[in-house]
Design a protein around this motif. Sequence first.
Motif, PDB file in Angstrom:
ATOM      1  N   UNK A  14     -10.553  -6.833  -5.758  1.00  0.00           N
ATOM      2  CA  UNK A  14     -10.167  -7.891  -4.813  1.00  0.00           C
ATOM      3  C   UNK A  14      -9.537  -7.317  -3.546  1.00  0.00           C
ATOM      4  N   UNK A  15      -9.589  -8.105  -2.503  1.00  0.00           N
ATOM      5  CA  UNK A  15      -8.969  -7.709  -1.240  1.00  0.00           C
ATOM      6  C   UNK A  15      -7.452  -7.589  -1.379  1.00  0.00           C
ATOM      7  N   UNK A  16      -6.902  -8.143  -2.429  1.00  0.00           N
ATOM      8  CA  UNK A  16      -5.458  -8.039  -2.678  1.00  0.00           C
ATOM      9  C   UNK A  16      -5.071  -6.689  -3.288  1.00  0.00           C
ATOM     10  N   UNK A  17      -6.047  -5.809  -3.494  1.00  0.00           N
ATOM     11  CA  UNK A  17      -5.767  -4.482  -4.036  1.00  0.00           C
ATOM     12  C   UNK A  17      -4.812  -3.735  -3.119  1.00  0.00           C
ATOM     13  N   UNK A  18      -3.785  -3.162  -3.716  1.00  0.00           N
ATOM     14  CA  UNK A  18      -2.766  -2.444  -2.945  1.00  0.00           C
ATOM     15  C   UNK A  18      -3.160  -0.982  -2.741  1.00  0.00           C
ATOM     16  N   UNK A  19      -2.752  -0.437  -1.606  1.00  0.00           N
ATOM     17  CA  UNK A  19      -2.869   0.997  -1.374  1.00  0.00           C
ATOM     18  C   UNK A  19      -1.874   1.699  -2.298  1.00  0.00           C
ATOM     19  N   UNK A  20      -2.137   2.952  -2.649  1.00  0.00           N
ATOM     20  CA  UNK A  20      -1.178   3.719  -3.454  1.00  0.00           C
ATOM     21  C   UNK A  20       0.148   3.863  -2.715  1.00  0.00           C
ATOM     22  N   UNK A  21       0.077   4.074  -1.422  1.00  0.00           N
ATOM     23  CA  UNK A  21       1.247   4.140  -0.550  1.00  0.00           C
ATOM     24  C   UNK A  21       0.984   3.221   0.631  1.00  0.00           C
ATOM     25  N   UNK A  22       1.994   2.506   1.103  1.00  0.00           N
ATOM     26  CA  UNK A  22       1.788   1.601   2.243  1.00  0.00           C
ATOM     27  C   UNK A  22       1.332   2.352   3.491  1.00  0.00           C
ATOM     28  N   UNK A  23       0.637   1.638   4.350  1.00  0.00           N
ATOM     29  CA  UNK A  23       0.244   2.163   5.655  1.00  0.00           C
ATOM     30  C   UNK A  23       1.299   1.669   6.640  1.00  0.00           C
ATOM     31  N   UNK A  24       2.080   2.586   7.163  1.00  0.00           N
ATOM     32  CA  UNK A  24       3.146   2.210   8.101  1.00  0.00           C
ATOM     33  C   UNK A  24       2.547   2.019   9.489  1.00  0.00           C
ATOM     34  N   UNK A  25       2.745   0.828  10.041  1.00  0.00           N
ATOM     35  CA  UNK A  25       2.253   0.496  11.375  1.00  0.00           C
ATOM     36  C   UNK A  25       3.283   0.909  12.423  1.00  0.00           C
TER      37      UNK A  25
END
Length: 78
Positions: A2-13
């Motif tokens: 699903x598109x709700x799948x999380x990254x292993x680590x967040x992508x910092x903007x």
Amino acid sequence: MPWSTAFDDPVRVDNKRELLTLQQAADYIMRLPKDTQHEAHWQTAVETLIKAAETGGGWVMFARIAMLRALNAGGRRG
């Protein structure tokens, strides 16, 4: 996956924002100006996000990397 799948680590903007999921990354790109969205590095990010949503696995990591590269392209943030 699903598109709700999380990254292993967040992508910092920036110092205040992080993208945690494939959907948040896709939404971020969709809010960019159209001409920015068509730049090669953002197109690569879009393609890998779609592949990650379709197949999961290592593609989620590749999508995270593509987002980081796009955000840092040319020394600027999205």
